[in-house]
Design an enzyme around this catalytic site. Structure first.
Site, PDB file in Angstrom:
ATOM      1  N   PRO A 181      56.486  64.482  46.671  1.00  0.00           N
ATOM      2  CA  PRO A 181      57.540  65.156  45.896  1.00  0.00           C
ATOM      3  C   PRO A 181      58.732  65.494  46.792  1.00  0.00           C
ATOM      4  O   PRO A 181      58.559  66.084  47.853  1.00  0.00           O
ATOM      5  CB  PRO A 181      56.860  66.434  45.403  1.00  0.00           C
ATOM      6  CG  PRO A 181      55.399  66.222  45.591  1.00  0.00           C
ATOM      7  CD  PRO A 181      55.252  65.267  46.734  1.00  0.00           C
ATOM      8  N   GLU A 182      59.893  65.072  46.377  1.00  0.00           N
ATOM      9  CA  GLU A 182      61.109  65.365  47.134  1.00  0.00           C
ATOM     10  C   GLU A 182      61.851  66.508  46.424  1.00  0.00           C
ATOM     11  O   GLU A 182      61.398  66.995  45.396  1.00  0.00           O
ATOM     12  CB  GLU A 182      61.973  64.101  47.213  1.00  0.00           C
ATOM     13  CG  GLU A 182      61.236  62.954  47.908  1.00  0.00           C
ATOM     14  CD  GLU A 182      61.955  62.448  49.145  1.00  0.00           C
ATOM     15  OE1 GLU A 182      62.754  63.212  49.724  1.00  0.00           O
ATOM     16  OE2 GLU A 182      61.707  61.301  49.521  1.00  0.00           O
TER      17      GLU A 182
END
Ligand SMILES: [Zn+2]
Length: 269
Positions: free
Chosen positions: A2-3
């Site tokens: 997840p960014e």
């Protein structure tokens, strides 16, 4: 992984279900995350969640006495489900609210985190972080001043959390392509003019991903809670060997800091 955009969309997804809600229980099913989960996170019991904030890729559930800090690590996700719903494998932490819902942190690889921050204190993981990319504090001048004398590649420079937070690998690749900057350029040799081109591109790239994630976001209380990896239109990331969208030159892949780096050797100098 997840960014920043996925974390921001998670924040937007859980907020309506947890903000202004009273915490009735905090369950630690497995304390062995990236760092041992401290018992202090149970201080949230009996407190109301005043706000859900994001700093870099950390989410903060703020209450009158302190904040629970959550990080999704490599493989984490948050779900909002009825308290009565059976736990899934890898549901390590859950918070029960008096609205009958539970927030669950699921993380198969356990690189995520659940920490506690006393009111008025800044947790060590939140100290020394650079500015948020989507705020006015993140400017070309800031990048220029931080980079003088630095020999590190510009791609690794913009991915350094001390410089600016939340510019992950995908967004660094995409932004440098759009700005026409070679990822291996020495950061200290990048001109102010080129940073003036790059800075708004980083902001636009991240904002577009958040917007897209927001539009595909289902109700967190009904979906599997995974904002997931948004089906973004990527210009270079993951396109090694394919033609550049601008000049049709075959895109090149190198490794920088062990991370896949794809660029056009003709368009990026
Ligand atoms: Zn090209």
């Amino acid at each position: 992984m997840p960014e920043l955009p996925e974390v921001e969309v998670s924040r937007l997804g859980i907020r309506p279900h947890v903000e202004n809600q009273l915490v009735v229980d905090v369950k630690i099913h497995n304390p062995n995350l990236r760092w041992p989960v401290p018992e202090e996170v149970r201080s949230l019991i009996g407190q109301v969640i005043d706000s859900v904030e994001r700093r870099a890729k950390y989410l903060l559930l703020n209450s009158h006495v302190g904040s629970m800090i959550l990080h999704l690590g490599m493989s984490g996700n948050l779900r909002v489900v009825p308290v009565t719903e059976a736990l899934k494998k890898h549901d390590h932490i859950e918070i029960h609210f008096d609205n009958g819902l539970a927030l669950r942190l699921n993380d198969p690889r356990r690189f995520g985190a659940c920490l506690w921050q006393e009111k008025g204190v800044s947790h060590a993981v939140l100290q020394k972080l650079g500015p948020e990319p989507l705020t006015e504090a993140f400017t070309a001048k800031h990048l220029y001043e931080c980079s003088r004398g630095k020999k590190v590649a510009v791609k690794q420079f913009i991915m350094d959390n001390h410089v600016v937070v939340g510019v992950g690998n995908i967004y660094a690749n995409e932004s440098l392509f759009k700005a026409g900057i070679h990822p291996k350029c020495e950061a200290g040799k990048v001109s102010l003019a080129r940073f003036q081109r790059l800075t708004p591109i980083i902001k636009e790239t991240l904002a577009a991903a958040i917007k897209q994630g927001g539009t595909t976001l289902k109700d967190f209380a009904q979906s599997d809670g995974k904002p997931g990896y948004f089906a973004q239109e990527l210009l270079v990331y993951g396109r090694k060997g394919q033609p550049c969208v601008t000049c049709f030159t075959e895109l090149t892949e190198i490794r920088l800091g062990q991370r896949s780096t794809v660029f056009c050797k003709r368009c990026q100098r």
